[in-house]
Design a protein around this motif. Structure first.
Motif, PDB file in Angstrom:
ATOM      1  N   ALA A  25     -30.193  33.658  13.305  1.00 56.39           N
ATOM      2  CA  ALA A  25     -30.737  33.347  11.981  1.00 56.39           C
ATOM      3  C   ALA A  25     -32.258  33.420  11.979  1.00 56.39           C
ATOM      4  O   ALA A  25     -32.866  33.932  11.028  1.00 56.39           O
ATOM      5  CB  ALA A  25     -30.272  31.955  11.555  1.00 56.39           C
ATOM      6  N   ALA A  26     -32.884  32.937  13.055  1.00 57.47           N
ATOM      7  CA  ALA A  26     -34.346  32.979  13.133  1.00 57.47           C
ATOM      8  C   ALA A  26     -34.844  34.420  13.194  1.00 57.47           C
ATOM      9  O   ALA A  26     -35.852  34.773  12.570  1.00 57.47           O
ATOM     10  CB  ALA A  26     -34.830  32.189  14.349  1.00 57.47           C
ATOM     11  N   ALA A  27     -34.150  35.268  13.947  1.00 58.16           N
ATOM     12  CA  ALA A  27     -34.561  36.666  14.048  1.00 58.16           C
ATOM     13  C   ALA A  27     -34.441  37.384  12.706  1.00 58.16           C
ATOM     14  O   ALA A  27     -35.329  38.162  12.311  1.00 58.16           O
ATOM     15  CB  ALA A  27     -33.716  37.375  15.112  1.00 58.16           C
ATOM     16  N   LEU A  28     -33.347  37.125  11.985  1.00 57.18           N
ATOM     17  CA  LEU A  28     -33.169  37.756  10.677  1.00 57.18           C
ATOM     18  C   LEU A  28     -34.230  37.283   9.688  1.00 57.18           C
ATOM     19  O   LEU A  28     -34.810  38.092   8.941  1.00 57.18           O
ATOM     20  CB  LEU A  28     -31.771  37.459  10.143  1.00 57.18           C
ATOM     21  N   SER A  29     -34.487  35.977   9.663  1.00 56.42           N
ATOM     22  CA  SER A  29     -35.505  35.451   8.758  1.00 56.42           C
ATOM     23  C   SER A  29     -36.877  36.000   9.109  1.00 56.42           C
ATOM     24  O   SER A  29     -37.678  36.325   8.227  1.00 56.42           O
ATOM     25  CB  SER A  29     -35.502  33.921   8.823  1.00 56.42           C
ATOM     26  N   PHE A  30     -37.152  36.098  10.410  1.00 56.69           N
ATOM     27  CA  PHE A  30     -38.424  36.652  10.862  1.00 56.69           C
ATOM     28  C   PHE A  30     -38.598  38.091  10.366  1.00 56.69           C
ATOM     29  O   PHE A  30     -39.668  38.473   9.875  1.00 56.69           O
ATOM     30  CB  PHE A  30     -38.468  36.605  12.394  1.00 56.69           C
ATOM     31  N   ALA A  31     -37.527  38.879  10.489  1.00 57.63           N
ATOM     32  CA  ALA A  31     -37.606  40.278  10.060  1.00 57.63           C
ATOM     33  C   ALA A  31     -37.790  40.392   8.556  1.00 57.63           C
ATOM     34  O   ALA A  31     -38.563  41.242   8.068  1.00 57.63           O
ATOM     35  CB  ALA A  31     -36.335  41.009  10.501  1.00 57.63           C
ATOM     36  N   HIS A  32     -37.113  39.532   7.781  1.00 60.76           N
ATOM     37  CA  HIS A  32     -37.248  39.599   6.319  1.00 60.76           C
ATOM     38  C   HIS A  32     -38.672  39.231   5.889  1.00 60.76           C
ATOM     39  O   HIS A  32     -39.236  39.871   4.989  1.00 60.76           O
ATOM     40  CB  HIS A  32     -36.242  38.647   5.664  1.00 60.76           C
ATOM     41  N   LEU A  33     -39.245  38.224   6.499  1.00 60.77           N
ATOM     42  CA  LEU A  33     -40.624  37.852   6.167  1.00 60.77           C
ATOM     43  C   LEU A  33     -41.591  38.979   6.539  1.00 60.77           C
ATOM     44  O   LEU A  33     -42.544  39.261   5.793  1.00 60.77           O
ATOM     45  CB  LEU A  33     -41.005  36.559   6.890  1.00 60.77           C
ATOM     46  N   HIS A  34     -41.367  39.611   7.669  1.00 59.66           N
ATOM     47  CA  HIS A  34     -42.221  40.730   8.072  1.00 59.66           C
ATOM     48  C   HIS A  34     -42.118  41.882   7.083  1.00 59.66           C
ATOM     49  O   HIS A  34     -43.135  42.470   6.678  1.00 59.66           O
ATOM     50  CB  HIS A  34     -41.827  41.193   9.476  1.00 59.66           C
ATOM     51  N   ASP A  35     -40.890  42.201   6.667  1.00 59.86           N
ATOM     52  CA  ASP A  35     -40.709  43.325   5.731  1.00 59.86           C
ATOM     53  C   ASP A  35     -41.358  43.029   4.382  1.00 59.86           C
ATOM     54  O   ASP A  35     -41.962  43.921   3.765  1.00 59.86           O
ATOM     55  CB  ASP A  35     -39.217  43.599   5.541  1.00 59.86           C
ATOM     56  N   LEU A  36     -41.228  41.785   3.923  1.00 60.22           N
ATOM     57  CA  LEU A  36     -41.824  41.446   2.633  1.00 60.22           C
ATOM     58  C   LEU A  36     -43.350  41.486   2.706  1.00 60.22           C
ATOM     59  O   LEU A  36     -44.009  41.990   1.785  1.00 60.22           O
ATOM     60  CB  LEU A  36     -41.362  40.053   2.204  1.00 60.22           C
ATOM     61  N   ALA A  37     -43.923  40.976   3.778  1.00 57.03           N
ATOM     62  CA  ALA A  37     -45.383  41.020   3.923  1.00 57.03           C
ATOM     63  C   ALA A  37     -45.874  42.449   4.025  1.00 57.03           C
ATOM     64  O   ALA A  37     -46.921  42.812   3.463  1.00 57.03           O
ATOM     65  CB  ALA A  37     -45.802  40.216   5.156  1.00 57.03           C
ATOM     66  N   LEU A  38     -45.124  43.286   4.737  1.00 56.40           N
ATOM     67  CA  LEU A  38     -45.511  44.689   4.854  1.00 56.40           C
ATOM     68  C   LEU A  38     -45.444  45.399   3.505  1.00 56.40           C
ATOM     69  O   LEU A  38     -46.330  46.193   3.157  1.00 56.40           O
ATOM     70  CB  LEU A  38     -44.581  45.382   5.867  1.00 56.40           C
ATOM     71  N   ALA A  39     -44.408  45.089   2.714  1.00 53.19           N
ATOM     72  CA  ALA A  39     -44.291  45.712   1.394  1.00 53.19           C
ATOM     73  C   ALA A  39     -45.371  45.226   0.445  1.00 53.19           C
ATOM     74  O   ALA A  39     -45.758  45.946  -0.492  1.00 53.19           O
ATOM     75  CB  ALA A  39     -42.905  45.406   0.813  1.00 53.19           C
ATOM     76  N   ALA A  40     -45.903  43.995   0.677  1.00 53.09           N
ATOM     77  CA  ALA A  40     -46.946  43.453  -0.191  1.00 53.09           C
ATOM     78  C   ALA A  40     -48.343  43.890   0.225  1.00 53.09           C
ATOM     79  O   ALA A  40     -49.320  43.390  -0.321  1.00 53.09           O
ATOM     80  CB  ALA A  40     -46.867  41.926  -0.196  1.00 53.09           C
ATOM     81  N   GLY A  41     -48.436  44.811   1.169  1.00 54.29           N
ATOM     82  CA  GLY A  41     -49.740  45.360   1.541  1.00 54.29           C
ATOM     83  C   GLY A  41     -50.365  44.747   2.780  1.00 54.29           C
ATOM     84  O   GLY A  41     -51.493  45.087   3.115  1.00 54.29           O
ATOM     85  N   GLN A  42     -49.633  43.874   3.475  1.00 53.23           N
ATOM     86  CA  GLN A  42     -50.165  43.256   4.694  1.00 53.23           C
ATOM     87  C   GLN A  42     -49.626  44.046   5.890  1.00 53.23           C
ATOM     88  O   GLN A  42     -48.580  43.751   6.438  1.00 53.23           O
ATOM     89  CB  GLN A  42     -49.734  41.791   4.782  1.00 53.23           C
ATOM     90  N   ASP A  43     -50.374  45.062   6.303  1.00 56.98           N
ATOM     91  CA  ASP A  43     -49.870  45.929   7.354  1.00 56.98           C
ATOM     92  C   ASP A  43     -50.399  45.505   8.716  1.00 56.98           C
ATOM     93  O   ASP A  43     -51.214  44.604   8.849  1.00 56.98           O
ATOM     94  CB  ASP A  43     -50.275  47.387   7.064  1.00 56.98           C
ATOM     95  N   GLY A  44     -49.890  46.162   9.740  1.00 53.78           N
ATOM     96  CA  GLY A  44     -50.357  45.904  11.100  1.00 53.78           C
ATOM     97  C   GLY A  44     -49.950  44.529  11.601  1.00 53.78           C
ATOM     98  O   GLY A  44     -48.868  44.017  11.321  1.00 53.78           O
ATOM     99  N   TRP A  45     -50.848  43.913  12.372  1.00 49.02           N
ATOM    100  CA  TRP A  45     -50.568  42.604  12.966  1.00 49.02           C
ATOM    101  C   TRP A  45     -50.417  41.520  11.913  1.00 49.02           C
ATOM    102  O   TRP A  45     -49.750  40.502  12.152  1.00 49.02           O
ATOM    103  CB  TRP A  45     -51.684  42.221  13.935  1.00 49.02           C
ATOM    104  N   LYS A  46     -51.007  41.735  10.736  1.00 58.34           N
ATOM    105  CA  LYS A  46     -50.921  40.723   9.685  1.00 58.34           C
ATOM    106  C   LYS A  46     -49.481  40.536   9.210  1.00 58.34           C
ATOM    107  O   LYS A  46     -49.057  39.411   8.896  1.00 58.34           O
ATOM    108  CB  LYS A  46     -51.828  41.106   8.518  1.00 58.34           C
ATOM    109  N   ALA A  47     -48.720  41.621   9.141  1.00 60.30           N
ATOM    110  CA  ALA A  47     -47.326  41.511   8.712  1.00 60.30           C
ATOM    111  C   ALA A  47     -46.508  40.690   9.707  1.00 60.30           C
ATOM    112  O   ALA A  47     -45.572  39.979   9.319  1.00 60.30           O
ATOM    113  CB  ALA A  47     -46.719  42.904   8.546  1.00 60.30           C
ATOM    114  N   TRP A  48     -46.854  40.755  10.994  1.00 64.05           N
ATOM    115  CA  TRP A  48     -46.144  39.965  12.001  1.00 64.05           C
ATOM    116  C   TRP A  48     -46.598  38.508  12.014  1.00 64.05           C
ATOM    117  O   TRP A  48     -45.860  37.623  12.448  1.00 64.05           O
ATOM    118  CB  TRP A  48     -46.361  40.576  13.389  1.00 64.05           C
ATOM    119  N   ALA A  49     -47.817  38.252  11.556  1.00 72.64           N
ATOM    120  CA  ALA A  49     -48.325  36.882  11.570  1.00 72.64           C
ATOM    121  C   ALA A  49     -47.698  36.023  10.476  1.00 72.64           C
ATOM    122  O   ALA A  49     -47.611  34.797  10.625  1.00 72.64           O
ATOM    123  CB  ALA A  49     -49.849  36.889  11.408  1.00 72.64           C
ATOM    124  N   TYR A  50     -47.263  36.650   9.395  1.00 70.19           N
ATOM    125  CA  TYR A  50     -46.695  35.870   8.288  1.00 70.19           C
ATOM    126  C   TYR A  50     -45.434  35.104   8.699  1.00 70.19           C
ATOM    127  O   TYR A  50     -45.332  33.898   8.433  1.00 70.19           O
ATOM    128  CB  TYR A  50     -46.411  36.783   7.089  1.00 70.19           C
TER     129      TYR A  50
END
Length: 221
Positions: A25-50
């Motif tokens: 569950a943590a891995a799936l939630s982590f991936a969804h948050l990363h994808d949403l941040a990346l789609a909102a314009g937060q690319d690179g390491w910033k998308a992983w930090a969210y």
């Protein structure tokens, strides 16, 4: 570590199904948050930090709830972090066009670091003890000392006879050892109540006649 059976052969380690489920569950939630941040314009390491930021806020809020202190703040920030995580899971389930993210969502994603920083700071450095003055609170809660708690003088002073017709003793005639004992009792009373001890209380604490208690009180002031 693998266990050992009765025959002496090593047994395989038991896998905790709940822990495995939590990791998935943590891995799936982590991936969804990363994808949403990346789609909102937060690319690179910033998308992983969210996702790291959201999960850390969840952990900090949960620890505050487990500690039993400031539960209102703990629940508040726990719900904020849970909403961010749950919102990302729902948004990436096909209900949102990740190729054309709306402006309001970009604003929320861009403002999340400030919200997470504020929540983490308040949870980590919030006042755990509501008492503004621990010394005063300890003094109020301290039990009233008894005559047995006060160190007696080395020599028992000889007290004058007390009769209704006797003349009250003068302050200079009070034995120094008795004055020392009375000063300790008065200091304990002042630390506990914040006021000076009165002759009646001193008489009850020392077990001396009232004229002698008044004479001792005169020397203490």
């Amino acid at each position: 570590m693998p266990g050992t059976g009765r025959s002496g052969r090593a047994c395989p380690a038991r896998v905790d199904a709940v822990l495995v489920q939590a990791l998935i569950a943590a891995a799936l939630s982590f991936a969804h948050l990363h994808d949403l941040a990346l789609a909102a314009g937060q690319d690179g390491w910033k998308a992983w930090a969210y996702p790291v930021s959201v999960d850390l806020l969840l952990v900090a809020a949960w620890r505050r709830l487990r500690s039993g202190e400031a539960k209102t703040a703990g629940w508040c920030w726990f719900l904020v972090a849970l909403t961010a995580s749950l919102g990302a899971n729902v948004a990436t389930a096909g209900l949102l066009d990740l190729e054309n993210v709306p402006a309001w969502l970009r604003i929320l994603v861009a403002g999340w670091p400030a919200v997470a920083f504020l929540g983490g700071t308040l949870l980590a450095h919030g006042a755990a003890n509501p008492s503004a003055d621990p010394v005063a609170a300890e003094a109020v809660q301290a039990p009233e000392p008894t005559a047995a708690d006060v160190e007696p003088p080395t020599a028992t002073p000889e007290l004058p006879n007390s009769t209704p017709e006797s003349t009250p003793p003068s302050p200079s005639s009070v034995p120094p050892a008795l004055v020392t004992l009375a000063r300790k009792v008065a200091d304990e009373h002042r630390a506990r109540t914040g006021t000076d001890i009165d002759p009646s209380t001193l008489r009850a604490r020392l077990g001396v006649p009232m004229p002698l208690a008044e004479a001792i009180t005169t020397q203490l002031t």
